[in-house]
Design a protein around this motif. Structure first.
Motif, PDB file in Angstrom:
ATOM      1  N   GLN A 124       0.847  -1.193   0.000  1.00 20.05           N
ATOM      2  CA  GLN A 124       0.000   0.000   0.000  1.00 20.05           C
ATOM      3  C   GLN A 124       0.884   1.244   0.000  1.00 20.05           C
ATOM      4  O   GLN A 124       1.873   1.322   0.723  1.00 20.05           O
ATOM      5  CB  GLN A 124      -0.932   0.003   1.213  1.00 20.05           C
ATOM      6  N   GLY A 125       0.539   2.178  -0.822  1.00 20.68           N
ATOM      7  CA  GLY A 125       1.301   3.425  -0.908  1.00 20.68           C
ATOM      8  C   GLY A 125       2.414   3.382  -1.934  1.00 20.68           C
ATOM      9  O   GLY A 125       3.047   4.388  -2.197  1.00 20.68           O
ATOM     10  N   GLY A 126       2.671   2.209  -2.555  1.00 22.76           N
ATOM     11  CA  GLY A 126       3.710   2.110  -3.571  1.00 22.76           C
ATOM     12  C   GLY A 126       3.223   2.669  -4.897  1.00 22.76           C
ATOM     13  O   GLY A 126       2.051   3.011  -5.066  1.00 22.76           O
ATOM     14  N   GLU A 127       4.131   2.768  -5.857  1.00 20.20           N
ATOM     15  CA  GLU A 127       3.765   3.282  -7.179  1.00 20.20           C
ATOM     16  C   GLU A 127       2.932   2.253  -7.925  1.00 20.20           C
ATOM     17  O   GLU A 127       3.287   1.079  -8.009  1.00 20.20           O
ATOM     18  CB  GLU A 127       5.015   3.616  -7.989  1.00 20.20           C
ATOM     19  N   LEU A 128       1.824   2.702  -8.453  1.00 20.94           N
ATOM     20  CA  LEU A 128       0.937   1.831  -9.219  1.00 20.94           C
ATOM     21  C   LEU A 128       0.745   2.438 -10.602  1.00 20.94           C
ATOM     22  O   LEU A 128       1.367   3.434 -10.942  1.00 20.94           O
ATOM     23  CB  LEU A 128      -0.397   1.669  -8.489  1.00 20.94           C
ATOM     24  N   GLY A 129      -0.145   1.871 -11.386  1.00 24.23           N
ATOM     25  CA  GLY A 129      -0.385   2.397 -12.730  1.00 24.23           C
ATOM     26  C   GLY A 129       0.762   2.055 -13.643  1.00 24.23           C
ATOM     27  O   GLY A 129       1.428   2.926 -14.186  1.00 24.23           O
ATOM     28  N   LEU A 130       1.009   0.764 -13.825  1.00 30.25           N
ATOM     29  CA  LEU A 130       2.127   0.308 -14.639  1.00 30.25           C
ATOM     30  C   LEU A 130       1.895   0.483 -16.127  1.00 30.25           C
ATOM     31  O   LEU A 130       2.839   0.579 -16.900  1.00 30.25           O
ATOM     32  CB  LEU A 130       2.397  -1.175 -14.345  1.00 30.25           C
ATOM     33  N   LEU A 131       0.634   0.506 -16.534  1.00 31.07           N
ATOM     34  CA  LEU A 131       0.302   0.602 -17.957  1.00 31.07           C
ATOM     35  C   LEU A 131       0.021   2.047 -18.326  1.00 31.07           C
ATOM     36  O   LEU A 131      -1.106   2.510 -18.322  1.00 31.07           O
ATOM     37  CB  LEU A 131      -0.912  -0.275 -18.280  1.00 31.07           C
ATOM     38  N   ARG A 132       1.064   2.772 -18.650  1.00 26.95           N
ATOM     39  CA  ARG A 132       0.939   4.157 -19.058  1.00 26.95           C
ATOM     40  C   ARG A 132       2.222   4.596 -19.743  1.00 26.95           C
ATOM     41  O   ARG A 132       3.248   3.952 -19.524  1.00 26.95           O
ATOM     42  CB  ARG A 132       0.623   5.054 -17.860  1.00 26.95           C
ATOM     43  N   PRO A 133       2.358   5.567 -20.507  1.00 30.10           N
ATOM     44  CA  PRO A 133       1.267   6.302 -21.117  1.00 30.10           C
ATOM     45  C   PRO A 133       0.674   5.563 -22.309  1.00 30.10           C
ATOM     46  O   PRO A 133      -0.450   5.784 -22.687  1.00 30.10           O
ATOM     47  CB  PRO A 133       1.926   7.601 -21.563  1.00 30.10           C
ATOM     48  N   PHE A 134       1.467   4.637 -22.932  1.00 37.08           N
ATOM     49  CA  PHE A 134       0.955   3.912 -24.094  1.00 37.08           C
ATOM     50  C   PHE A 134       0.576   2.471 -23.766  1.00 37.08           C
ATOM     51  O   PHE A 134      -0.391   1.940 -24.319  1.00 37.08           O
ATOM     52  CB  PHE A 134       1.977   3.899 -25.234  1.00 37.08           C
ATOM     53  N   ALA A 135       1.323   1.808 -22.902  1.00 38.35           N
ATOM     54  CA  ALA A 135       0.995   0.419 -22.562  1.00 38.35           C
ATOM     55  C   ALA A 135      -0.449   0.396 -22.081  1.00 38.35           C
ATOM     56  O   ALA A 135      -0.886   1.300 -21.372  1.00 38.35           O
ATOM     57  CB  ALA A 135       1.931  -0.088 -21.477  1.00 38.35           C
ATOM     58  N   HIS A 136      -1.209  -0.627 -22.497  1.00 42.61           N
ATOM     59  CA  HIS A 136      -2.639  -0.610 -22.179  1.00 42.61           C
ATOM     60  C   HIS A 136      -3.264  -1.986 -22.281  1.00 42.61           C
ATOM     61  O   HIS A 136      -2.697  -2.892 -22.880  1.00 42.61           O
ATOM     62  CB  HIS A 136      -3.379   0.354 -23.117  1.00 42.61           C
ATOM     63  N   LEU A 137      -4.437  -2.107 -21.705  1.00 46.12           N
ATOM     64  CA  LEU A 137      -5.307  -3.257 -21.911  1.00 46.12           C
ATOM     65  C   LEU A 137      -6.230  -2.882 -23.057  1.00 46.12           C
ATOM     66  O   LEU A 137      -6.711  -1.748 -23.121  1.00 46.12           O
ATOM     67  CB  LEU A 137      -6.135  -3.535 -20.654  1.00 46.12           C
ATOM     68  N   GLY A 138      -6.504  -3.813 -23.956  1.00 41.34           N
ATOM     69  CA  GLY A 138      -7.326  -3.505 -25.116  1.00 41.34           C
ATOM     70  C   GLY A 138      -8.655  -4.228 -25.097  1.00 41.34           C
ATOM     71  O   GLY A 138      -8.708  -5.425 -24.842  1.00 41.34           O
ATOM     72  N   ILE A 139      -9.713  -3.488 -25.381  1.00 42.01           N
ATOM     73  CA  ILE A 139     -11.055  -4.040 -25.495  1.00 42.01           C
ATOM     74  C   ILE A 139     -11.584  -3.663 -26.868  1.00 42.01           C
ATOM     75  O   ILE A 139     -11.677  -2.479 -27.198  1.00 42.01           O
ATOM     76  CB  ILE A 139     -11.976  -3.496 -24.387  1.00 42.01           C
ATOM     77  N   GLU A 140     -11.912  -4.676 -27.665  1.00 42.36           N
ATOM     78  CA  GLU A 140     -12.442  -4.433 -29.002  1.00 42.36           C
ATOM     79  C   GLU A 140     -13.968  -4.428 -28.933  1.00 42.36           C
ATOM     80  O   GLU A 140     -14.571  -5.295 -28.297  1.00 42.36           O
ATOM     81  CB  GLU A 140     -11.954  -5.529 -29.951  1.00 42.36           C
ATOM     82  N   VAL A 141     -14.576  -3.449 -29.570  1.00 42.92           N
ATOM     83  CA  VAL A 141     -16.037  -3.302 -29.550  1.00 42.92           C
ATOM     84  C   VAL A 141     -16.586  -3.407 -30.976  1.00 42.92           C
ATOM     85  O   VAL A 141     -15.873  -3.144 -31.949  1.00 42.92           O
ATOM     86  CB  VAL A 141     -16.465  -1.979 -28.882  1.00 42.92           C
ATOM     87  N   PRO A 142     -17.875  -3.784 -31.116  1.00 39.82           N
ATOM     88  CA  PRO A 142     -18.440  -4.031 -32.442  1.00 39.82           C
ATOM     89  C   PRO A 142     -18.624  -2.802 -33.327  1.00 39.82           C
ATOM     90  O   PRO A 142     -18.590  -2.924 -34.552  1.00 39.82           O
ATOM     91  CB  PRO A 142     -19.805  -4.660 -32.155  1.00 39.82           C
ATOM     92  N   THR A 143     -18.832  -1.597 -32.753  1.00 34.53           N
ATOM     93  CA  THR A 143     -19.125  -0.424 -33.582  1.00 34.53           C
ATOM     94  C   THR A 143     -18.335   0.800 -33.132  1.00 34.53           C
ATOM     95  O   THR A 143     -17.888   0.886 -31.978  1.00 34.53           O
ATOM     96  CB  THR A 143     -20.632  -0.058 -33.536  1.00 34.53           C
TER      97      THR A 143
ATOM     98  N   GLU B  34      -7.762   0.718 -23.481  1.00 36.81           N
ATOM     99  CA  GLU B  34      -8.141   1.165 -24.820  1.00 36.81           C
ATOM    100  C   GLU B  34      -9.414   0.468 -25.285  1.00 36.81           C
ATOM    101  O   GLU B  34      -9.570  -0.734 -25.114  1.00 36.81           O
ATOM    102  CB  GLU B  34      -7.018   0.847 -25.807  1.00 36.81           C
ATOM    103  N   PHE B  35     -10.311   1.233 -25.907  1.00 26.83           N
ATOM    104  CA  PHE B  35     -11.470   0.698 -26.607  1.00 26.83           C
ATOM    105  C   PHE B  35     -11.201   0.914 -28.086  1.00 26.83           C
ATOM    106  O   PHE B  35     -10.848   2.023 -28.493  1.00 26.83           O
ATOM    107  CB  PHE B  35     -12.752   1.421 -26.188  1.00 26.83           C
ATOM    108  N   SER B  36     -11.374  -0.130 -28.898  1.00 24.04           N
ATOM    109  CA  SER B  36     -11.098  -0.005 -30.323  1.00 24.04           C
ATOM    110  C   SER B  36     -12.213  -0.626 -31.156  1.00 24.04           C
ATOM    111  O   SER B  36     -12.865  -1.578 -30.732  1.00 24.04           O
ATOM    112  CB  SER B  36      -9.770  -0.671 -30.687  1.00 24.04           C
ATOM    113  N   HIS B  37     -12.392  -0.060 -32.346  1.00 22.02           N
ATOM    114  CA  HIS B  37     -13.266  -0.651 -33.356  1.00 22.02           C
ATOM    115  C   HIS B  37     -12.483  -0.696 -34.664  1.00 22.02           C
ATOM    116  O   HIS B  37     -11.822   0.274 -35.033  1.00 22.02           O
ATOM    117  CB  HIS B  37     -14.542   0.172 -33.572  1.00 22.02           C
ATOM    118  N   GLY B  38     -12.550  -1.825 -35.341  1.00 23.24           N
ATOM    119  CA  GLY B  38     -11.864  -1.950 -36.620  1.00 23.24           C
ATOM    120  C   GLY B  38     -10.437  -2.439 -36.499  1.00 23.24           C
ATOM    121  O   GLY B  38      -9.735  -2.543 -37.502  1.00 23.24           O
TER     122      GLY B  38
END
Length: 149
Positions: free
Chosen positions: A71-90, A133-137
């Motif tokens: 607790q209190g340590g540095e978090l947020g390892l995925l930044r500024p570009f590293a990310h989790l990706g979620i693809e959406v239909p539209t 990240e949310f992506s389409h296409g």
């Protein structure tokens, strides 16, 4: 359903530390299509597994972990570009995600059309600063299914 046995090595999860497990669960279950699969607690802290509801054939889990000793340590390892990706239909789904994030104060990238294979994207920031990240296409889902389906 029968007991499915693991018969080969399989990518099953990504684990991220969080400073506030409840806030992280709330973010991911409100801002993304993920739902809680399991919760765990032991002497080291608490954790939760999140996945798409009904994702039985190829389970993939986001593991959120809150270690008491960290607790209190540095978090947020995925930044500024590293990310989790979620693809959406539209494209509209990307815009809806961006609108929700804008209202919640966690929009990281405004919606934008990027050259292939990226597609139409926006991104949110979770309570620990990780980028989603949310992506389409982008066609990750379709491309993998076509290659091995």
């Amino acid at each position: 359903m029968t007991d499915a046995q693991l018969t080969e090595a399989r990518w099953t999860h990504v684990a991220l530390p969080t400073g506030d497990l409840d806030a992280a669960i709330d973010f991911y279950t409100t801002m993304t299509p993920l739902t809680v699969v399991e919760r765990f607690s032991d002497g080291a802290g608490r954790s939760a597994w999140l996945s798409n509801a009904g994702q039985v054939e190829t389970p993939m889990v986001l593991v959120l972990v809150s270690f008491d000793a960290e607790q209190g340590g540095e978090l947020g390892l995925l930044r500024p570009f590293a990310h989790l990706g979620i693809e959406v239909p539209t494209r509209d789904d990307v815009d809806v995600a961006a609108d929700r994030a804008r209202d919640a104060g966690c929009l990281h990238w405004e919606p934008r059309q990027m050259p292939g294979p990226v597609g139409y994207i926006c991104a949110l920031t979770d309570p620990d600063g990780n980028v989603v990240e949310f992506s389409h296409g982008q066609k990750v889902f379709t491309s993998v299914r076509e290659k091995w389906g």
